[in-house]
Scaffold this motif. Structure first.
Motif, mmCIF file in Angstrom:
data_model
loop_
_atom_site.group_PDB
_atom_site.id
_atom_site.type_symbol
_atom_site.label_atom_id
_atom_site.label_comp_id
_atom_site.label_asym_id
_atom_site.label_seq_id
_atom_site.Cartn_x
_atom_site.Cartn_y
_atom_site.Cartn_z
ATOM 1 N N SER A 126 0.073 -23.226 1.311
ATOM 2 C CA SER A 126 0.199 -24.666 1.537
ATOM 3 C C SER A 126 0.333 -24.958 3.023
ATOM 4 C CB SER A 126 1.413 -25.214 0.794
ATOM 5 O OG SER A 126 1.277 -24.956 -0.584
ATOM 6 N N PHE A 127 1.011 -24.073 3.715
ATOM 7 C CA PHE A 127 1.163 -24.246 5.161
ATOM 8 C C PHE A 127 -0.194 -24.192 5.838
ATOM 9 C CE2 PHE A 127 1.816 -22.490 9.428
ATOM 10 C CZ PHE A 127 2.734 -23.391 9.935
ATOM 11 N N LEU A 128 -1.065 -23.330 5.336
ATOM 12 C CA LEU A 128 -2.393 -23.192 5.927
ATOM 13 C C LEU A 128 -3.347 -24.275 5.436
ATOM 14 C CD1 LEU A 128 -2.793 -19.330 5.625
ATOM 15 C CD2 LEU A 128 -2.348 -20.629 7.702
ATOM 16 N N GLY A 129 -2.855 -25.139 4.524
ATOM 17 C CA GLY A 129 -3.719 -26.186 4.009
ATOM 18 C C GLY A 129 -4.616 -25.723 2.883
ATOM 19 N N LEU A 130 -4.262 -24.609 2.243
ATOM 20 C CA LEU A 130 -5.104 -24.071 1.181
ATOM 21 C C LEU A 130 -4.443 -24.167 -0.186
ATOM 22 C CD1 LEU A 130 -6.269 -20.847 3.002
ATOM 23 C CD2 LEU A 130 -7.739 -22.728 2.326
ATOM 24 N N GLY A 131 -3.179 -24.628 -0.209
ATOM 25 C CA GLY A 131 -2.450 -24.594 -1.474
ATOM 26 C C GLY A 131 -2.346 -25.969 -2.098
ATOM 27 N N ILE A 132 -1.097 -26.451 -2.220
ATOM 28 C CA ILE A 132 -0.849 -27.765 -2.789
ATOM 29 C C ILE A 132 -1.215 -28.803 -1.724
ATOM 30 C CG2 ILE A 132 0.889 -29.203 -3.909
ATOM 31 C CD1 ILE A 132 0.480 -26.473 -5.260
ATOM 32 N N MET A 133 -2.042 -29.750 -2.120
ATOM 33 C CA MET A 133 -2.540 -30.700 -1.136
ATOM 34 C C MET A 133 -1.612 -31.906 -0.994
ATOM 35 S SD MET A 133 -4.791 -29.777 0.529
ATOM 36 C CE MET A 133 -6.019 -28.580 0.764
ATOM 37 N N SER A 192 5.125 -29.779 -1.139
ATOM 38 C CA SER A 192 5.368 -28.370 -1.437
ATOM 39 C C SER A 192 6.083 -27.845 -0.204
ATOM 40 C CB SER A 192 4.036 -27.644 -1.669
ATOM 41 O OG SER A 192 4.012 -26.422 -0.988
ATOM 42 N N LEU A 193 6.902 -26.849 -0.364
ATOM 43 C CA LEU A 193 7.697 -26.376 0.776
ATOM 44 C C LEU A 193 6.794 -26.055 1.953
ATOM 45 C CD1 LEU A 193 10.369 -24.197 -1.035
ATOM 46 C CD2 LEU A 193 10.660 -26.441 0.004
ATOM 47 N N GLY A 194 5.641 -25.461 1.656
ATOM 48 C CA GLY A 194 4.720 -25.072 2.722
ATOM 49 C C GLY A 194 4.158 -26.277 3.454
ATOM 50 N N ASN A 195 3.699 -27.315 2.704
ATOM 51 C CA ASN A 195 3.071 -28.415 3.447
ATOM 52 C C ASN A 195 4.087 -29.343 4.111
ATOM 53 O OD1 ASN A 195 3.673 -30.371 1.436
ATOM 54 N ND2 ASN A 195 1.720 -30.013 0.390
ATOM 55 N N ILE A 196 5.351 -29.326 3.650
ATOM 56 C CA ILE A 196 6.368 -30.098 4.379
ATOM 57 C C ILE A 196 6.593 -29.450 5.750
ATOM 58 C CG2 ILE A 196 8.737 -30.965 4.363
ATOM 59 C CD1 ILE A 196 8.710 -30.651 1.314
ATOM 60 N N VAL A 197 6.690 -28.103 5.739
ATOM 61 C CA VAL A 197 6.894 -27.397 7.000
ATOM 62 C C VAL A 197 5.715 -27.672 7.931
ATOM 63 C CG1 VAL A 197 7.097 -25.122 8.069
ATOM 64 C CG2 VAL A 197 8.328 -25.618 5.965
ATOM 65 N N ARG A 198 4.505 -27.668 7.333
ATOM 66 C CA ARG A 198 3.299 -27.921 8.134
ATOM 67 C C ARG A 198 3.324 -29.322 8.745
ATOM 68 N NH1 ARG A 198 -2.555 -26.921 7.748
ATOM 69 N NH2 ARG A 198 -3.643 -28.917 7.770
ATOM 70 N N ASP A 199 3.730 -30.318 7.923
ATOM 71 C CA ASP A 199 3.807 -31.694 8.428
ATOM 72 C C ASP A 199 4.745 -31.798 9.627
ATOM 73 O OD1 ASP A 199 2.061 -32.672 6.640
ATOM 74 O OD2 ASP A 199 3.565 -33.498 5.246
ATOM 75 N N GLY A 200 5.879 -31.121 9.498
ATOM 76 C CA GLY A 200 6.893 -31.267 10.543
ATOM 77 C C GLY A 200 6.589 -30.467 11.782
ATOM 78 N N GLY A 219 9.402 -29.895 -3.818
ATOM 79 C CA GLY A 219 8.708 -28.666 -3.416
ATOM 80 C C GLY A 219 9.293 -27.450 -4.095
ATOM 81 N N VAL A 220 10.632 -27.412 -4.188
ATOM 82 C CA VAL A 220 11.283 -26.281 -4.845
ATOM 83 C C VAL A 220 10.827 -26.194 -6.294
ATOM 84 C CG1 VAL A 220 13.501 -25.385 -5.661
ATOM 85 C CG2 VAL A 220 13.298 -26.247 -3.340
ATOM 86 N N GLN A 221 10.696 -27.380 -6.910
ATOM 87 C CA GLN A 221 10.245 -27.406 -8.296
ATOM 88 C C GLN A 221 8.884 -26.720 -8.432
ATOM 89 O OE1 GLN A 221 10.424 -31.419 -9.589
ATOM 90 N NE2 GLN A 221 10.484 -30.886 -11.754
ATOM 91 N N GLY A 252 -10.965 -23.286 -5.051
ATOM 92 C CA GLY A 252 -10.518 -24.613 -4.660
ATOM 93 C C GLY A 252 -9.006 -24.690 -4.625
ATOM 94 N N THR A 253 -8.470 -25.809 -4.095
ATOM 95 C CA THR A 253 -7.028 -25.927 -3.935
ATOM 96 C C THR A 253 -6.409 -26.582 -5.165
ATOM 97 O OG1 THR A 253 -7.408 -27.999 -2.812
ATOM 98 C CG2 THR A 253 -7.130 -26.036 -1.436
ATOM 99 N N GLY A 254 -5.075 -26.632 -5.171
ATOM 100 C CA GLY A 254 -4.363 -27.211 -6.312
ATOM 101 C C GLY A 254 -3.443 -26.201 -6.950
#
Lengths: 296, 659
Positions: free
Chosen positions: A234-241, A246-254, A93-95, A154-156
């Motif tokens: 990414s946390f909101l589900g709009l960034g890296i899927m 990605s740092l945002g979606n890891i936080v979202r998962d947890g 994610g940091v990368q 779109g996302t990505g």
């Protein structure tokens, strides 16, 4: 007499620094804020770069026998509900964060300098057209603008970078324009005009080099912001899927398991915090080094 | 008895002593070391006495004045000595006690009136409230008193102007307000830090008269800081000359000017072009630079620039010692230098081509006009019909107050502005030397690149030819070629101005326009640059246009002078003739306003300064532009504009009354 011996000490150390060469002469590495920034950023960067060599699971590898495990020697940041290694995912994610930060800063810097220089140097119609568009963009908060643009594009990874850049570019244009305006009336521009220097010469030799330092400071702040915005998107589900980390979606998962497994969200969150603090210290330190008035 | 001993003997302050400063030391804690700005200064001021403090920038004169009232900003700190005001030690007072002294017992006037007045407060509010507090009077009385003071300092319609904001006033008016504020609380001492430096000569003359009359009327003493020796001669009773944080000479103004005993004072007085000095004489100049105040100074601080230096100067610093009645100097030599000739051994008369130019015209301006529109309806007439010619090898001096359009003429000549009408003919190329060497160079370029730029832009020569030319140019202006690798901020003001000259010469111009090239420089460096310009003119035979408000310098350097007023040339002629026999009333007023560094001449002068200020260039009068300030104005002047007769090189005067 006491003061005489006192005053000779800084003079001696100054000449010592003079002898060591440019980075030491400007005192960049001795500067407190720069040192804090480097202490925060260099280890994270090294870990990220050398992540494939570390004895940890690959970011996408699942291990159903080790689900939601507490941080341990084997999994320093613990594992998530699918038994993926959080440290490895965080470093991946940091990368992505760094990539987003760097590309956004580069895009904003280049386009901001080009358009801002044109607007400030030519004035008149060019200025009015560019600045009207800038003002429209500036009317939106940057996160909101990025959300809007991502939902259209779109996302990505690429859409995220473009969306964040588009929100930052107007600020850079504005900063560059104001610098150009104050430089344009300086006597050395007149001096160059008396030898019939072309407008391209004036801009490339006299104006742009003198605006570079503050723009670089702004770029490092923009990089920190871009990292935060990418994480938010990414946390909101709009960034890296997912499953790409990605740092945002890891936080979202947890987030859903915060009570059973606090480490899934918290540890990547702390990493975001450290990176942002590091970049802000860096830009602050650089600004103080470049501006003698801020030094005391 | 020497000065120090006399000081020691007057431990009990005499009845006449107002301020006594003993061994004052002030330091600034900077990032690169401790700067001892004031290093053991002692002097006294009697009641009603005007003491001038002169010195170059960095000599510690302002820091000294600020230390007296403990007004120093953060890194500065008074580290030693006593300041006794009527026997009371100021350094021992608390901040609140000191606030009662500031403003009430001691008034201050600073250099920049715009930053010393609150821009969002009416003048009345800024004046009335301190007066109520300081004098203990009611609001109505204070207001009436304030109006009275504004009238005294020469503000027209004080009843109305008291409710103005500072930005609605001109610089001269604001400085008058500052003086009225400083004097209104009837202080015993007024500290004025370069109060007229930002103002034009005619306004400066008015302000100086006001300060002189009002302080003597109120019996107030004055500490007057300046770098202008002419003003000192006009104004002061006593003079303290400061160098590197110390007083090097102190005495009565007549003694200092007639018999200066310190080499520094002698050199300073020598560097000013006098009223009678001819062009064949080179100006004496002080070589070198003041010492770095961060480092301890061993021996005399002036030793590296002194022509009379000997072994003792390197080992020991001389203290102030007696040189006559109330006259002290800090030098091992009893009379300083034997003659000013020692200042510059190469001073020998320069070979003057007294032809003052050939017949070839290199610059011609015909009916030149320039208007700036500030808004739809407002039009500023910056240049209003100027005809001028410059011949090859001739220096044309343009003088006038700020706003007279002299700088606009320069910008038009160089093509930096387009004329509204009229035409400009230049044979060859015009180049410029700018006023402020700090902002006329790109800080990111080396000196070599700066000098080379015109050659690169014009694609002259290849890289090696250009760098050879750059070396040659840098040597021609008296700098070492090694300076080419440095950056502008690593050079001193004088060195930077030399670089500016080198750059201007790079393309072999036929005329060089210099807009106030020396006004940002210190007196000691100014002479170096003037000598350089005169030498180069002789050597290269190029034309010069020299724009300045410093009339003594213009007279020294120019062959012909054009006096400008409100965008027009009102008098033109040979430099000596104009100074010896000015015909236009404005030229006369300008020359009279210039203080001459000779107290004897100043004392004989009857100073009736020119009244009023430059009218707004927005709506010019139909008749003579100068009629509103002219003592000789008649109805003819107000209705018909006098025209400049169009002869080529003869004397021209645009006045109905000129004979």
């Amino acid at each position: 007499m006491a003061d005489l011996s006192l005053s000779s000490v800084p003079a001696a150390s100054a000449s010592f620094r003079e002898a060591l060469g440019a980075p030491f002469r400007s005192g960049a590495l001795f500067h407190g804020k720069v040192r804090i920034a480097l202490l925060l950023l260099v280890p994270i960067l090294l870990l990220t770069v050398f992540a494939p060599l570390l004895p940890i699971q690959k970011p996408l590898e699942t291990n159903l026998r080790a689900m939601m495990e507490l941080p341990s020697i084997q999994h320093p940041f613990g594992t998530d509900k699918m038994g993926r290694d959080i440290l490895s995912r965080t470093l991946a994610g940091v990368q992505i964060s760094m990539l987003v930060g760097a590309s956004v800063a580069a895009i904003a810097l280049v386009s901001g300098m080009v358009l801002g220089t044109l607007a400030g140097f030519y004035g008149g119609k060019v200025d009015r057209v560019i600045m009207t568009i800038v003002d429209i963009f500036l009317a939106f908060p940057s996160l909101l603008l990025a959300i809007g643009l991502v939902s259209v594009m779109g996302t990505g990874l690429i859409p995220v970078i473009l969306a964040i850049s588009l929100a930052d570019v107007p600020r850079f244009i504005r900063l560059q324009r104001s610098q150009v305006l104050s430089l344009r009336s300086r006597a050395f521009i007149d001096a160059a005009r008396t030898v019939d220097a072309s407008q391209f010469w004036l801009m490339s030799r006299h104006i742009v080099p003198n605006t570079l330092a503050p723009m670089l400071v702004a770029a490092s702040i923009a990089a920190a912001n871009a990292i935060l915005i990418e994480a938010s998107l990414s946390f909101l589900g709009l960034g890296i899927m997912p499953p790409s980390p990605s740092l945002g979606n890891i936080v979202r998962d947890g987030q859903m398991y915060l009570e059973q497994a606090w480490w899934i969200s918290t540890l990547p969150g702390v990493v975001i915090l450290l990176i942002t603090i590091g970049l802000h210290f860096l830009s602050d330190g650089v600004r103080e080094l470049l501006d003698p008035r801020a030094r005391r | 008895m020497n000065y120090q001993a006399r000081l020691a003997n007057t431990m009990a302050t005499t009845a006449h002593t107002l301020l006594e400063v003993r061994g004052l030391r002030t330091q600034f804690q900077t990032g690169s070391g401790i700067v001892t700005a004031v290093d053991g200064v002692s002097f006294t001021i009697e009641r009603g006495e005007r003491v001038a403090v002169v010195g170059e920038s960095g000599s510690g004169k302002s820091a000294m004045a600020m230390s007296i009232l403990r007004l120093l900003a953060h890194p500065g700190k008074v580290v030693g000595g006593q300041v006794l005001l009527e026997g009371r030690d100021i350094n021992a007072l608390s901040e609140s006690q000191l606030n009662k002294v500031r403003g009430r017992q001691v008034g201050t006037v600073f250099q920049d009136p715009m930053s010393s007045l609150d821009p969002v407060m009416r003048v009345s509010k800024q004046m009335v409230e301190p007066m109520m507090r300081n004098l203990g009077i009611k609001r109505d009385e204070a207001r009436a008193e304030a109006i009275k003071w504004l009238g005294k300092v020469g503000i027209p319609e004080p009843e109305r102007r008291i409710d103005a904001y500072p930005f609605e006033m001109s610089g001269g008016m604001r400085q008058r307000v500052m003086i009225a504020m400083a004097l209104s609380s009837r202080p015993q001492l007024v500290i004025a830090d370069e109060p007229t430096t930002a103002l034009d000569v005619t306004i400066q003359a008015q302000i100086v008269e006001v300060l002189k009359n009002l302080t003597s009327e109120a019996g107030a003493a004055m500490l007057f800081i300046t770098h202008d020796l002419g003003l000192v001669a006009r104004f002061a009773h006593k003079v303290a000359v400061m160098y590197a944080g110390r007083i090097v000479e102190f005495g009565r103004v007549e003694d200092i000017f007639a018999r200066p005993c310190h080499p520094y004072t002698q050199s300073l007085l020598g560097t000013i072009p006098g009223t009678t000095m001819g062009k064949h004489e080179r100006l004496p100049q002080i070589s070198g630079l003041p010492p770095d105040m961060r480092k301890p100074i061993l021996g005399c601080a002036f030793k590296d620039r002194c022509a009379g230096v000997h072994e003792r100067c390197h080992a020991e610093a001389p203290a102030l010692s007696d040189r006559g009645i109330e006259h002290d100097a800090a030098c091992w030599l009893p009379k300083g230098l034997d003659s000013v000739a020692m200042l510059a051994p190469e001073r020998s008369a320069r070979a003057v081509v007294e032809s003052a130019g050939t017949d070839k015209v290199i610059v011609e301006l015909n009916a030149l006009r320039k208007q700036f529109s500030t808004s739809k309806r407002m039009v500023v007439n910056a240049v209003n019909g100027v005809n001028l010619r410059v011949h090859r090898g001739e220096t044309l001096g343009i003088v006038g107050e700020s706003g007279c359009g002299k700088s606009t003429v320069a910008r038009l000549l160089l093509g930096l502005e387009k004329p509204t009408s009229g035409d400009i003919y230049i044979s060859g190329l015009a180049q410029m030397v700018f006023q402020d060497p700090a902002s006329s160079f790109n800080p990111k370029m080396t000196i070599g690149a700066i000098v080379e730029e015109p050659l690169v832009v014009k694609r002259q020569g290849n890289r090696t030819e250009r760098s050879a030319k750059v070396r040659e140019l840098i040597e021609q202006v008296g700098l070492d070629p090694s300076h080419a690798d440095r950056y502008p901020h690593q050079l001193s003001g004088g060195q930077r101005q030399r670089v500016a000259v080198a750059r201007a010469l790079a393309l072999d111009p036929s005329v060089v326009v210099a807009d106030e090239p020396t006004s940002a420089l210190d007196v000691s460096v100014r002479a170096q640059i003037i000598n350089l310009l005169v030498d180069l003119k002789q050597e290269l035979g190029i034309g010069f246009v020299f724009i300045s408000h410093d009339l003594l310098t213009v007279r020294y350097i120019s062959d012909r002078i054009a006096v400008m007023y409100l965008g027009e040339v009102v008098e033109y002629g040979a430099a000596e003739e104009i100074f010896a026999n000015p015909k236009h009333p404005y030229t006369r007023a300008l020359i009279e306003a210039v203080p001459v560094p000779d107290p004897a001449i100043e004392a004989r002068r009857i100073n009736v300064p020119l009244q009023g200020e430059l009218p707004s260039p927005l709506n010019l009068p139909i008749g003579c532009a100068f009629a509103s300030r002219c003592p000789m104005a008649t109805d003819l002047c107000r209705s018909t504009k006098p025209q400049l007769p169009n002869h080529d090189r003869a004397r021209q005067v645009a006045c109905h009354h000129a004979t």
